[in-house]
Structure formats: C-alpha cells, structure tokens
Design an enzyme around this catalytic site. Structure first.
Site, mmCIF file in Angstrom:
data_model
loop_
_atom_site.group_PDB
_atom_site.id
_atom_site.type_symbol
_atom_site.label_atom_id
_atom_site.label_comp_id
_atom_site.label_asym_id
_atom_site.label_seq_id
_atom_site.Cartn_x
_atom_site.Cartn_y
_atom_site.Cartn_z
ATOM 1 N N ASP A 1 5.153 12.870 9.641
ATOM 2 C CA ASP A 1 6.218 11.873 9.592
ATOM 3 C C ASP A 1 7.157 12.145 10.759
ATOM 4 O O ASP A 1 7.638 13.271 10.905
ATOM 5 C CB ASP A 1 6.989 11.961 8.271
ATOM 6 N N CYS B 1 -2.285 2.198 -0.048
ATOM 7 C CA CYS B 1 -1.488 1.404 -0.994
ATOM 8 C C CYS B 1 -0.175 0.991 -0.346
ATOM 9 O O CYS B 1 0.778 0.642 -1.056
ATOM 10 C CB CYS B 1 -1.201 2.212 -2.258
ATOM 11 N N ARG C 1 0.530 -0.911 3.377
ATOM 12 C CA ARG C 1 0.514 -2.228 3.990
ATOM 13 C C ARG C 1 -0.841 -2.449 4.658
ATOM 14 O O ARG C 1 -1.369 -1.570 5.338
ATOM 15 C CB ARG C 1 1.631 -2.369 5.054
ATOM 16 N N ASP D 1 -5.594 -1.108 -1.766
ATOM 17 C CA ASP D 1 -4.764 -1.994 -2.592
ATOM 18 C C ASP D 1 -4.150 -3.100 -1.760
ATOM 19 O O ASP D 1 -3.609 -4.061 -2.301
ATOM 20 C CB ASP D 1 -3.662 -1.187 -3.282
ATOM 21 N N GLU E 1 -4.310 -11.444 2.564
ATOM 22 C CA GLU E 1 -4.280 -11.356 1.099
ATOM 23 C C GLU E 1 -4.197 -12.747 0.473
ATOM 24 O O GLU E 1 -3.252 -13.475 0.761
ATOM 25 C CB GLU E 1 -3.102 -10.485 0.654
ATOM 26 N N HIS F 1 -3.560 -5.719 -4.721
ATOM 27 C CA HIS F 1 -2.155 -5.400 -4.423
ATOM 28 C C HIS F 1 -1.374 -5.132 -5.716
ATOM 29 O O HIS F 1 -0.430 -5.841 -6.067
ATOM 30 C CB HIS F 1 -1.492 -6.533 -3.633
ATOM 31 N N LEU F 2 -1.752 -4.042 -6.374
ATOM 32 C CA LEU F 2 -1.177 -3.699 -7.673
ATOM 33 C C LEU F 2 -0.140 -2.572 -7.593
ATOM 34 O O LEU F 2 0.312 -2.086 -8.633
ATOM 35 C CB LEU F 2 -2.286 -3.274 -8.643
#
Length: 534
Positions: A189, A248, A250, A274, A279, A297-298
């Site tokens: 990061d 999960c 983008r 996801d 989409e 996309h949950l």
C-alpha cells in the site's frame, strides 16, 4: 482587488448551510433510513426500479437523492435536477455518480465508506476458502448427480502466503481473519505506513517482491489509472504457478483477458470474482471458466451492511442539515470548516462584498485576478470558504443562481478568474532562458505544494521529510516499477501524490523513509527526477 476580513466579535447564531426538505430514495435501503429522515422533518419518497426517463422527470421535485449502486446519476440527471443539493450514496465508492458534474452544479456528493467493510472482507475470505477447497465446483457436481472426490482435491490454507494489495479498512479486516487460518499475510500500500500494517500482522513490501511469494492474492484498492490492470500478463507471469486471485474491490483492477489467459495456461490456478469491468458481464468466458467462482457484486449485500449504510447516510444528511458536521462528503471539503455558529455570518459577509464589487465593476468584467486576505487568528482556517463565498457574490447575478460554496471555485476557473488560492505563495525562477514555477500554500498548519510547472497535484504534497519528485508518462506499471526501484535501494515509500496529466506527462511526488542512494536507478523509468529533505 484586495478584500480584507477583520476578525471581530460576531453574534453567535445557529443555522445550516444546506437545507434539505424533500429526498428521493431510488433503491432499496434499510427502512431506518426513511424513518431517521422523517423524524427530522424531511419528506421522503421511495421509488425503485425507475427507468432513466422516469428518473429525469422525477428528480426535479427533490433537493436530495439517495442511491446505492444501480442508479446511474449522470450529468444529464444532475442537470435535470434543478433543486438538487445532495446525492447520498448508501455504500462505499461513488462510481455510479458523475462527481464532476455534481460539483459544477453545486451538489454535494456523500458516501458511507465504512458501512460495508466487514461484509466485503468476509466475502473475500469466503472466496479464498472456496478456492482452496473447490467448494462451488464440488457443489455443482453433486447437484448434477456425481460423486467426484478425487477431482476436487484441495489444499490447506495453513502455512500459505496471502498477498493483500491495498491495506485500507477492508484489507486490514481480511488480514486479521485469514491469519486465524495460519496464513502468512504480506501486502502493499503506497499510503499506509509499514509500521501501522505491521501492528496487525502484515509485512509490507514492494509489488515486485510480493508477486513471486503469494499463493493467494486479493486486491482492495480504488480503481484509478495506477491500479487499472494492476494484475496483467506481466505481473501474473511473476507469480507462483497456480496462484489464486480474488477481486471484491472494483472491476478492472485485474485485466480480465490476461486473467483468462493465465487460467487457460495454468499460471493462475483459480479466481474468485465479485466485480467486473462490465456489470453484468456480457462476455461470459471468465464467468463460465471451471476454475472461476463468480458472484454478482455481493460485497455489500448483507442485511447488516445495508442496515449500517442506510442508517449512516441518513444520519450524515441530518447532521449536515442541523449544522453539526459534514461527514462522508467527497467533493465539498470546503464546507467542513463552515459548521460553527459564527462561520455563517462571515459567509454572508463574503457573498455580500462580492455582490457589491460585482455591482459597481460590472462594466469592467471579466475579472482577471482576485485576492482574498484574512486578518486575525480566528480566521486562519476560514480562507477557503471565504474565498468561495466572495466568488459566489462576484459571479452570481439575477439570471444565475447556480453558484454556491461547493462549486464557486470551479465556476471561477471556467470564467477565467484566477488568484483564488488565498495565502498561497508562488515562486518563479529563470534559468538558461527557461522559466520554472511552483505554487504552494499552508493547509492545516502544514506547508504544501499545490502545483509544479503548471501540473496540479491531485492531493497537496506535504513539504516535510524525504521527498522524491519525478516526471514521467503515467501508466499502470509506473508506480510499482518506481516502488521496486526504491525497495532495491533500501528505501520505503511512505506517501504518494500525482498531478493531473499535462501533455501526456505528469509530475509525481513520493515521500520516502530516506533519500535514494543513486537516482540513476530511475533513469529508465522517468524523464526527470530530483530528491530533497525538507
């Protein structure tokens, strides 16, 4: 043109900078969202599954709009919403909202970034577990009447290495949960300090160091130029053969075509997805691949996350209306310092003085430069909203009522009005017939660099510590490559800021743990580079 605000005793008043009376909720949110707003005197209408035309026709009747991810708040929608003052996104991210259009129209955009942290982290962990034991594939086989024990041989997570790219709220929660399975967690990061992530068991390193160590990789970054296609043919080739990846965050952070190639070749042993570039995805090759576990996309789709997001967006709007605080705004930071009883009189004064000057200088417009100066200790942190207030007065006439504190400076730039960075410092030097220019200011007591040779930094650069400035063409691989070069020199990246693109090239600034021993290591990556200690 010099405007002086003298610090004098003001009458204590309580008033809200934004009045919200009618809110449209266009998607399914927790019932507490509606009740909280209504309990505080705000009229609420819920209309789900509206078409684009229906939304365009309906939105003009409201000054507030609450959405999740399905409603696309385009520039056309913003323009059609004549009275709209706030767009509240009940969830993290604002990908479905045209923030630039909202800002230009003086509309606040607000989200609830922490509301779905736990849910997104838990889904990530679920996909890692499912990939390790082929849970989804075994379930489909059983439903087809088969009993293939050997076909779905899995592997333990104990002792495996999980690489976490993006160590924000969700990355942290994923790390602490997967450590309970005995996994070693490493990560990258550019913002989170290594000592902070080390406190929750994540060893930070460069991406070049991370790729070849991972048995599993999960990404938790925003989608922006530097993260688009972060996992691609080149980076996947640097990973262990059979590495498994999870996204999960983008769609687009993982290059979908490159991922499919890696799955076909066996370089990637499986993927849990996801989110997708499109989409719902129209190209089904990835979704249908036997080694891919797909979800629609949950990440935020839990009762708890939706309850938190629905309640939080309502409470944030109520706090704003009551003048208590401004939380979660992504485009109206100028308003954050206006939530004090006495600030509103100064805002009214600024607008009034701007209106007076506009009235008696109307024949001399357009303005070329405006300087706003504040005098007095209590107004040191008021220069930004006072500058905006003055501009509102200067550019608002009887036929135009669209200027407010949110969009004033943006509108000013469009009209060619400059010099609005109050208390800013501009330094220009000439050398060998060439001119060089830097623009800086003081923000929250910290000297910051705002521009360098006309390139505006997206995030002000804090002028403290060891700094590396470099100019280069922007690409998804630039930051990882520079980070790798720094790591090879024994230097850790502590902060990062990029400027807006200018002629294909940008200025970047990296805060470092120490100066780099030899800048020559960057020669193949950048056009210009300089380092200093402030």
């Amino acid at each position: 043109l010099r405007l002086c605000f003298m610090d004098q005793t003001t009458q204590q008043i309580k008033m809200s900078p934004v009045s919200i009376q009618r809110v449209l909720i266009s998607e399914s949110v927790d019932p507490r969202c509606r009740s909280i707003l209504q309990e505080n005197g705000i009229e609420v209408t819920e209309r789900q599954n509206m078409s684009k035309d229906e939304l365009l026709a309906e939105i003009k009747n409201y000054d507030g709009l609450i959405v999740r991810s399905a409603t696309k708040v385009t520039a056309e929608v913003v323009r059609a919403a004549g009275a709209l003052k706030i767009i509240g996104r009940a969830g993290t991210g604002v990908d479905n909202v045209d923030v630039d259009a909202a800002t230009k129209n003086g509309v606040i955009v607000m989200n609830t970034p922490g509301g779905n942290t736990i849910s997104a982290a838990e889904l990530t962990c679920a996909l890692v577990l499912s990939l390790s034991r082929n849970v989804a594939q075994a379930d489909m086989s059983m439903k087809a009447g088969k009993w293939d024990r050997k076909k779905f041989m899995g592997s333990e997570l104990f002792g495996k290495v999980l690489g976490i790219v993006g160590l924000g709220r969700i990355g942290k929660e994923v790390a602490t949960r997967m450590q309970s399975f005995g996994m070693r967690t490493i990560g990258y990061d550019p913002i989170t300090p290594p000592d902070v992530s080390a406190a929750w068991g994540v060893e930070q390193m460069s991406l070049e160091q991370l790729w070849p160590q991972c048995d599993y990789i999960t990404v938790h970054t925003p989608l922006m130029p530097s993260t688009t296609g972060l996992l691609n043919d080149e980076t996947l080739a640097k990973c262990k053969k059979g590495v498994k990846v999870v996204n999960c965050a983008r769609g687009g952070i993982i290059d979908e075509e490159a991922l499919l190639r890696a799955l076909e070749s066996g370089q990637c042993g499986g993927a849990g997805l996801d989110v997708y570039v499109e989409e719902p995805p129209m190209q089904r090759a990835l979704v249908n691949h036997p080694n891919v576990i797909s979800c629609p996309h949950l990440g935020a789709s839990t009762k708890e996350a939706q309850a938190r997001c629905g309640q939080e967006i309502a409470l944030q709007i109520v706090d704003m209306v009551k003048g208590k605080a401004l939380v979660g705004a992504v485009n109206a930071q100028v308003l954050a310092s206006t939530f004090s009883p006495e600030s509103h009189l100064w805002i009214r004064l600024g607008e009034a003085m701007g209106s007076v000057l506009r009235a008696y200088t109307s024949s001399k417009q357009p303005y070329s430069k405006v300087q706003v100066t504040t005098l007095g200790e209590r107004l040191k942190k008021s220069t930004e909203f006072l500058s905006s207030a003055v501009v509102v007065g200067l550019i608002t006439d009887g036929s135009s009522h669209g200027a407010n504190l949110v969009n004033a400076l943006a509108l000013a730039k469009e009209t060619g009005l400059s010099g609005l960075d109050s208390a800013a410092c501009v330094v220009e030097v000439s050398l060998c017939g060439c001119g060089y220019k830097a623009l800086g200011s003081v923000q929250a007591g910290v000297p910051v660099l705002l521009q360098l040779d006309g390139c505006v930094f997206r995030q002000p650069v804090s002028l403290a510590g060891h700094l590396l400035f470099f100019k280069a063409e922007s690409s998804p691989q630039l930051l990882p490559s520079v980070t790798g070069a720094l790591a090879a020199g024994g230097v850790e990246m502590e902060s990062f800021s990029a400027s807006a693109a200018s002629g294909g090239e940008q200025w970047f600034c990296v805060g470092m743990s120490s100066l780099l021993g030899d800048l020559a290591s960057l020669r193949s990556l950048v056009k210009e580079a300089a380092q200093l200690t402030v």
